[in-house]
Scaffold this motif. Structure first.
Motif, PDB file in Angstrom:
ATOM      1  N   LEU A 303       5.633 -13.090  50.531  1.00  0.00           N
ATOM      2  CA  LEU A 303       4.652 -13.708  49.624  1.00  0.00           C
ATOM      3  C   LEU A 303       3.231 -13.446  50.112  1.00  0.00           C
ATOM      4  O   LEU A 303       2.321 -13.208  49.304  1.00  0.00           O
ATOM      5  N   ARG A 304       3.050 -13.511  51.424  1.00  0.00           N
ATOM      6  CA  ARG A 304       1.734 -13.218  51.988  1.00  0.00           C
ATOM      7  C   ARG A 304       1.334 -11.787  51.683  1.00  0.00           C
ATOM      8  O   ARG A 304       0.180 -11.508  51.329  1.00  0.00           O
ATOM      9  N   LEU A 306       2.375  -9.933  49.175  1.00  0.00           N
ATOM     10  CA  LEU A 306       2.050  -9.843  47.747  1.00  0.00           C
ATOM     11  C   LEU A 306       0.653 -10.378  47.472  1.00  0.00           C
ATOM     12  O   LEU A 306      -0.097  -9.829  46.660  1.00  0.00           O
ATOM     13  N   SER A 307       0.309 -11.490  48.144  1.00  0.00           N
ATOM     14  CA  SER A 307      -1.021 -12.075  47.949  1.00  0.00           C
ATOM     15  C   SER A 307      -2.114 -11.127  48.422  1.00  0.00           C
ATOM     16  O   SER A 307      -3.129 -10.935  47.742  1.00  0.00           O
ATOM     17  N   VAL A 308      -1.895 -10.501  49.580  1.00  0.00           N
ATOM     18  CA  VAL A 308      -2.890  -9.555  50.111  1.00  0.00           C
ATOM     19  C   VAL A 308      -3.014  -8.346  49.194  1.00  0.00           C
ATOM     20  O   VAL A 308      -4.127  -7.872  48.908  1.00  0.00           O
ATOM     21  N   ARG A 310      -2.369  -8.204  46.010  1.00  0.00           N
ATOM     22  CA  ARG A 310      -3.025  -8.592  44.756  1.00  0.00           C
ATOM     23  C   ARG A 310      -4.522  -8.730  44.960  1.00  0.00           C
ATOM     24  O   ARG A 310      -5.314  -8.279  44.122  1.00  0.00           O
ATOM     25  N   ALA A 311      -4.920  -9.359  46.089  1.00  0.00           N
ATOM     26  CA  ALA A 311      -6.350  -9.501  46.359  1.00  0.00           C
ATOM     27  C   ALA A 311      -7.010  -8.134  46.512  1.00  0.00           C
ATOM     28  O   ALA A 311      -8.128  -7.907  46.012  1.00  0.00           O
ATOM     29  N   GLU A 314      -7.338  -6.590  43.062  1.00  0.00           N
ATOM     30  CA  GLU A 314      -8.432  -7.215  42.308  1.00  0.00           C
ATOM     31  C   GLU A 314      -9.782  -6.738  42.819  1.00  0.00           C
ATOM     32  O   GLU A 314     -10.705  -6.498  42.034  1.00  0.00           O
TER      33      GLU A 314
END
Length: 479
Positions: A303-304, A306-308, A310-311, A314
């Motif tokens: 999950l971490r 995926l978050s990185v 995605r950031a 973006e």
């Protein structure tokens, strides 16, 4: 004689492995109990010898992981020598939780950590894929334990022994999943990786066989384990062995499994425990607590990641929305917005003046015609860097398109002469060194003059064309 090159054939290694496996298995089956111990110990030393030979010949360039693997294998060999009855007397597979089990499990862990170190670089190119593969392996280990191992453990099994055996199964399954995933992406290393996959598969199969043959013959268990050691020795001998720790770029088009499948796989172990609770046909399984301790950190890591990702995506999209792809300067939309912001600040009295400079390159087209578009792109990038240097932190530089640039200033020194001088400096391109010129027109707005963005740009444009109407700048020359 040097080590085989990367283009050397691999069949001698395959043939040697098959021959040695046949000799070892036959010899072990025919030998007396004492000689079997010697044969088994010698086979466990084979991968140590091949790794050391490959390291000595500098065939394996990333030495640390392979040396760690040698240490783990040496630990296993020492354990085999100290406790030669571990397999013949069926201690392997009994899950007794003895000192021998603990030492062997620790040695196995050292080797697996070295394997993780060897494969760490693959995680840089495909971290999400490796985590997903490890999770699938962990989830597959749950049913393997519940259906083929756990129910068949004998009365000698202890909680510690079960935990050690289950941990071994879970880690092996996770490593097997990662090896398969790496084999998908690292095509050049598929030969060595294939042997490592076979080693993990044989070891997992032997965990099952050892449990089912506790009250029978231990010959099959020992022979399969010896075959696992021999397949472990083969990768270091293959010409493509260095690619295990030196992966190339991941090929395009490699996809991750849908999150729905991953979620379904993660439900496997809790579902097993739920069925057991409903049926109430035995004690609570150790699969859920042990696997959860391993799976949860990996899920959090995924999950971490995926978050990185995605950031980062973006941030990349935001940069692309406001910047020119070739030069990295602000694009037309953003630089116009900066002019609007400056004019608004001027109306509020926050600043005393706004200056817009339009810059059109002179002699740029001949560069493209003579040296090609690659040279033209290099010229534009160089000009962009020089404009940014000239303006500094107190202004903004944008590219309107083609060879047209714009500078926005809110006060400060007049940059027309400085920009013109910087642009005229020589630029090295493939095939020669060129000089180009620049026509720069400037227009300034002050508070209360009633101007707007359109009129300011129009005045700067008129000034630029007035400069361009002067005697022409010489065409680019090669120095």
């Amino acid at each position: 004689m040097g080590w085989p090159r990367a283009t050397a054939p691999a069949w001698p290694v395959h043939a040697g492995l098959v021959l040695l496996a046949m000799i070892s298995a036959t010899g072990y089956g025919l030998a007396d109990p004492e000689l079997r111990k010697v044969i088994f110990a010698l086979v466990t030393a084979v991968p140590i010898v091949t790794y050391l030979l490959a390291l000595g010949a500098r065939h394996l360039t990333d030495r640390l992981p392979w040396l760690a693997a040698v240490a783990g294998l040496g630990f296993l060999t020492v354990g085999t020598v100290l406790w030669p009855d571990w397999i013949p007397e069926h201690h392997f597979g009994s899950a007794e939780g003895s000192t021998t089990d603990l030492v062997m499990a620790s040695a196995h862990l050292v080797f697996l950590l070295s394997a993780a170190s060897a494969l760490r670089r693959h995680g840089r190119t495909d971290p999400g894929g490796l985590i997903d593969a490890a999770l699938f392996g962990l989830c597959a280990a749950g049913p393997l334990w519940e259906w083929l191992i756990g129910p068949h453990l004998g009365p000698a099994a202890t909680d510690l022994g079960k935990a050690l055996l289950l941990s071994d199964v879970l880690v092996l399954a996770a490593v097997l999943g990662c090896l398969v995933r790496i084999g998908v992406t690292a095509r050049g290393a598929r030969g060595p990786l294939g042997y490592l996959v076979l080693t993990a598969t044989l070891t997992l199969a032997n965990d099952v066989i050892a449990v089912h043959t506790v009250h029978g013959s231990s010959v099959w268990t020992a022979q399969i384990m010896m075959l696992a050691y021999l397949t472990l020795a083969a990768p270091a001998l293959l010409p493509a062995a260095p690619l295990i720790t030196e992966p190339g770029p991941a090929p395009a088009g490699v996809r991750h499994p849908p999150l729905g499948r991953l979620g379904a796989a993660l439900c496997a172990n809790p579902l097993i425990v739920a069925v057991q609770a409903i049926r109430a046909d035995g004690p609570a399984s150790v699969v859920l607590p042990v696997s959860t301790m391993i799976v949860v950190p990996m899920v959090v890591l995924r999950l971490r990641l995926l978050s990185v990702q995605r950031a980062a995506a973006e941030q990349t999209l935001a940069h692309q929305a406001h910047h020119d792809e070739l030069t990295g300067l602000y694009n037309r939309r953003h630089i116009v917005a900066r002019i609007d912001e400056a004019m608004s600040a001027l109306d509020r009295g926050a600043i005393t003046e706004v200056t817009v400079l339009l810059c059109d390159l002179d002699g740029f087209k001949p560069v493209n015609d003579r040296y090609g578009h690659q040279a033209g792109d290099l010229v534009l990038q160089t000009v962009a860097q020089r404009l940014t240097t000239a303006v500094g932190p107190h202004g903004a530089v944008g590219r309107l398109g083609g060879d047209e640039f714009v500078v926005v200033q809110c006060g400060g020194e007049r940059l027309t002469d400085r920009i013109t001088a910087l642009v005229r400096e020589p630029i090295e391109v493939p095939g020669g060194i060129v000089r180009i010129g620049a026509s720069v027109g400037a227009a300034t707005a002050w508070p209360g003059d009633g101007g707007d963005r359109e009129s300011l740009i129009a005045r700067a444009d008129a000034a630029m064309y007035a400069v361009k109407a002067r005697p022409a700048t010489p065409a680019p020359v090669t120095i």
